[in-house]
Write an enzyme that holds these catalytic residues in place. Structure first.
Site, PDB file in Angstrom:
ATOM      1  N   HIS A   1       0.830  -1.206   0.000  1.00  0.00           N
ATOM      2  CA  HIS A   1       0.000   0.000   0.000  1.00  0.00           C
ATOM      3  C   HIS A   1       0.865   1.257   0.000  1.00  0.00           C
ATOM      4  O   HIS A   1       2.049   1.207   0.341  1.00  0.00           O
ATOM      5  CB  HIS A   1      -0.918   0.025   1.231  1.00  0.00           C
ATOM      6  CG  HIS A   1      -2.114  -0.869   1.099  1.00  0.00           C
ATOM      7  ND1 HIS A   1      -2.060  -2.215   1.365  1.00  0.00           N
ATOM      8  CD2 HIS A   1      -3.381  -0.605   0.707  1.00  0.00           C
ATOM      9  CE1 HIS A   1      -3.257  -2.748   1.151  1.00  0.00           C
ATOM     10  NE2 HIS A   1      -4.076  -1.802   0.753  1.00  0.00           N
TER      11      HIS A   1
ATOM     12  N   LYS B   1      -0.920   4.988   4.664  1.00  0.00           N
ATOM     13  CA  LYS B   1      -1.883   4.079   5.297  1.00  0.00           C
ATOM     14  C   LYS B   1      -1.566   3.938   6.785  1.00  0.00           C
ATOM     15  O   LYS B   1      -0.398   3.766   7.160  1.00  0.00           O
ATOM     16  CB  LYS B   1      -1.832   2.712   4.600  1.00  0.00           C
ATOM     17  CG  LYS B   1      -2.896   1.764   5.086  1.00  0.00           C
ATOM     18  CD  LYS B   1      -3.023   0.563   4.162  1.00  0.00           C
ATOM     19  CE  LYS B   1      -4.018  -0.441   4.690  1.00  0.00           C
ATOM     20  NZ  LYS B   1      -5.362   0.116   4.891  1.00  0.00           N
TER      21      LYS B   1
HETATM   22  P1  NAP Z   1      -7.272   9.823   3.759  1.00  0.00           P
HETATM   23  O1  NAP Z   1      -6.962  10.371   2.404  1.00  0.00           O
HETATM   24  O2  NAP Z   1      -6.293  10.064   4.866  1.00  0.00           O
HETATM   25  O3  NAP Z   1      -8.703  10.367   4.173  1.00  0.00           O
HETATM   26  C1  NAP Z   1      -9.242  10.290   5.459  1.00  0.00           C
HETATM   27  C2  NAP Z   1     -10.059  11.548   5.665  1.00  0.00           C
HETATM   28  O4  NAP Z   1     -10.787  11.445   6.891  1.00  0.00           O
HETATM   29  C3  NAP Z   1      -9.207  12.823   5.739  1.00  0.00           C
HETATM   30  O5  NAP Z   1      -9.724  13.787   4.853  1.00  0.00           O
HETATM   31  C4  NAP Z   1      -9.389  13.261   7.189  1.00  0.00           C
HETATM   32  O6  NAP Z   1      -9.307  14.655   7.333  1.00  0.00           O
HETATM   33  C5  NAP Z   1     -10.786  12.749   7.445  1.00  0.00           C
HETATM   34  N1  NAP Z   1     -11.149  12.736   8.858  1.00  0.00           N
HETATM   35  C6  NAP Z   1     -10.361  12.500   9.942  1.00  0.00           C
HETATM   36  N2  NAP Z   1     -11.072  12.633  11.064  1.00  0.00           N
HETATM   37  C7  NAP Z   1     -12.324  12.981  10.680  1.00  0.00           C
HETATM   38  C8  NAP Z   1     -13.535  13.278  11.384  1.00  0.00           C
HETATM   39  N3  NAP Z   1     -13.565  13.286  12.723  1.00  0.00           N
HETATM   40  N4  NAP Z   1     -14.638  13.579  10.676  1.00  0.00           N
HETATM   41  C9  NAP Z   1     -14.618  13.580   9.343  1.00  0.00           C
HETATM   42  N5  NAP Z   1     -13.508  13.332   8.601  1.00  0.00           N
HETATM   43  C10 NAP Z   1     -12.392  13.034   9.278  1.00  0.00           C
HETATM   44  O7  NAP Z   1      -7.480   8.238   3.673  1.00  0.00           O
HETATM   45  P2  NAP Z   1      -8.076   7.380   2.474  1.00  0.00           P
HETATM   46  O8  NAP Z   1      -6.960   6.842   1.652  1.00  0.00           O
HETATM   47  O9  NAP Z   1      -9.170   8.138   1.826  1.00  0.00           O
HETATM   48  O10 NAP Z   1      -8.668   6.148   3.289  1.00  0.00           O
HETATM   49  C11 NAP Z   1      -9.725   6.312   4.209  1.00  0.00           C
HETATM   50  C12 NAP Z   1     -10.017   4.962   4.858  1.00  0.00           C
HETATM   51  O11 NAP Z   1     -10.489   4.050   3.856  1.00  0.00           O
HETATM   52  C13 NAP Z   1      -8.800   4.276   5.486  1.00  0.00           C
HETATM   53  O12 NAP Z   1      -9.194   3.572   6.642  1.00  0.00           O
HETATM   54  C14 NAP Z   1      -8.334   3.302   4.402  1.00  0.00           C
HETATM   55  O13 NAP Z   1      -7.628   2.198   4.927  1.00  0.00           O
HETATM   56  C15 NAP Z   1      -9.682   2.889   3.866  1.00  0.00           C
HETATM   57  N6  NAP Z   1      -9.684   2.341   2.501  1.00  0.00           N
HETATM   58  C16 NAP Z   1     -10.636   1.405   2.268  1.00  0.00           C
HETATM   59  C17 NAP Z   1     -10.774   0.873   1.022  1.00  0.00           C
HETATM   60  C18 NAP Z   1     -11.872  -0.141   0.795  1.00  0.00           C
HETATM   61  O14 NAP Z   1     -12.040  -0.604  -0.340  1.00  0.00           O
HETATM   62  N7  NAP Z   1     -12.632  -0.508   1.831  1.00  0.00           N
HETATM   63  C19 NAP Z   1      -9.926   1.280  -0.010  1.00  0.00           C
HETATM   64  C20 NAP Z   1      -8.976   2.268   0.241  1.00  0.00           C
HETATM   65  C21 NAP Z   1      -8.872   2.798   1.517  1.00  0.00           C
HETATM   66  P3  NAP Z   1      -7.863  15.337   7.703  1.00  0.00           P
HETATM   67  O15 NAP Z   1      -6.998  15.059   6.521  1.00  0.00           O
HETATM   68  O16 NAP Z   1      -8.172  16.764   7.904  1.00  0.00           O
HETATM   69  O17 NAP Z   1      -7.380  14.652   8.946  1.00  0.00           O
END
Ligand code: NAP
Length: 266
Positions: free
Chosen positions: A155, A159
């Site tokens: 990844h 992550k």
């Molecule tokens: P990311 O780019 O870091 O996005 C996470 C977002 O959540 C950021 O914008 C963050 O804001 C926000 N956040 C943090 N605390 C919050 C709150 N209290 N209320 C609302 N928003 C909040 O991560 P990502 O790559 O999009 O991944 C997100 C999640 O999905 C992870 O757990 C990842 O492992 C998972 N994922 C799942 C799949 C699937 O197929 N299931 C695929 C890819 C990723 P700030 O930046 O301001 O902190």
């Protein structure tokens, strides 16, 4: 199909941004609100990259759930926040579709119990890419014939959790058909700690983190004179969105807890 009113939590994130666009382009989906950790009271259209998306931004989940009357919460945030959001959504009768990874077994159990008690649908999928689900299913099939298995998940370096939710789910699915076996030489010794990866019932999971990667996994099987490798690659986050769409369409029709996309695809 009736319109589904949706809240997206984590809209500025890499996954959340894709989810907002998915909701925007899907005729029977409506963006009721977004849940961010800043920008409270603004309109989403004011934020960079969201021109034309008319939805209120909330930072307080209770207020958001009370005021929007949404049907579904899509959560794509961080493990702690995602767990709190999922639990709170269920308490307010809103069905969660959760892509956030890193929930503990105890948390999953607790969420399942709340769903049962409230008779509400909830879908948590560590991987929404259909190809990844097939990779897990094929790995489970292969594990009936190969007991020695190494899971290598790769990844991007932002992550938070390791091993990935997909790797854990793959190991769990394999463990259903594989008898516990300690792999490698009985006297093997790590000269650098962690060299053999994490141990899940004797098989090993290795987590690679590098900039440039998105989400990839290969499962390697070995037996006398042969190896088999099953690999899946997500090259962008759009690869997850058909699974998210299916989960939203499904969660409004069910009143049970589902863990894993493989349980809702035919
Ligand atoms: P990311 O780019 O870091 O996005 C996470 C977002 O959540 C950021 O914008 C963050 O804001 C926000 N956040 C943090 N605390 C919050 C709150 N209290 N209320 C609302 N928003 C909040 O991560 P990502 O790559 O999009 O991944 C997100 C999640 O999905 C992870 O757990 C990842 O492992 C998972 N994922 C799942 C799949 C699937 O197929 N299931 C695929 C890819 C990723 P700030 O930046 O301001 O902190």
């Amino acid at each position: 199909m009736e319109t589904v009113k949706i809240i997206v939590a984590g809209p500025r994130g890499r996954m959340g941004r894709e989810a907002v666009h998915l909701v925007g382009r899907t005729e029977h989906f409506e963006l009721a609100a977004v849940l961010d950790n800043k920008n409270d009271g603004k309109n989403l259209s004011e934020l960079e990259g969201f021109q034309g998306f008319d939805a209120p931004v909330y930072t307080n989940i209770e207020k958001c759930l009370q005021e929007t009357g949404a049907d579904v919460l899509i959560d794509l945030t961080t493990p702690e926040v995602g767990y709190y959001h999922t639990k709170t959504a269920l308490e307010y009768g809103v069905r969660p579709v959760v892509g956030t990874t890193g929930f503990t077994k105890e948390q999953l159990k607790e969420l399942e119990e709340i769903c049962e008690e409230k008779k509400l649908g909830c879908i948590i999928a560590p991987n929404f890419a259909v190809g990844a689900v097939l990779m897990m299913k094929f790995s489970q099939m292969a594990a009936k014939y190969f007991q020695d298995i190494e899971i290598i998940e790769l990844h991007h370096d932002q992550k938070l959790d390791a091993p990935s939710g997909t790797a854990v789910k793959t190991a769990e699915m394999i463990a259903e058909v594989r008898e516990t076996k300690k792999q490698g030489h009985p006297n093997e010794k790590e000269t650098i700690s962690g060299a053999r990866g994490a141990d899940y019932e004797g098989m090993h999971i290795h987590s690679v983190r590098l900039p440039g990667l998105i989400a990839h996994q290969q499962v390697m099987f070995g037996s006398d004179g042969q190896t088999l490798t099953i690999r899946h690659d997500s090259y962008n986050r759009a690869s997850f969105m058909s699974g998210v769409k299916l989960a939203v369409e499904t969660v409004v029709k069910i009143d049970t807890f589902v863990y894993g996309l493989e349980n809702i695809i035919e």
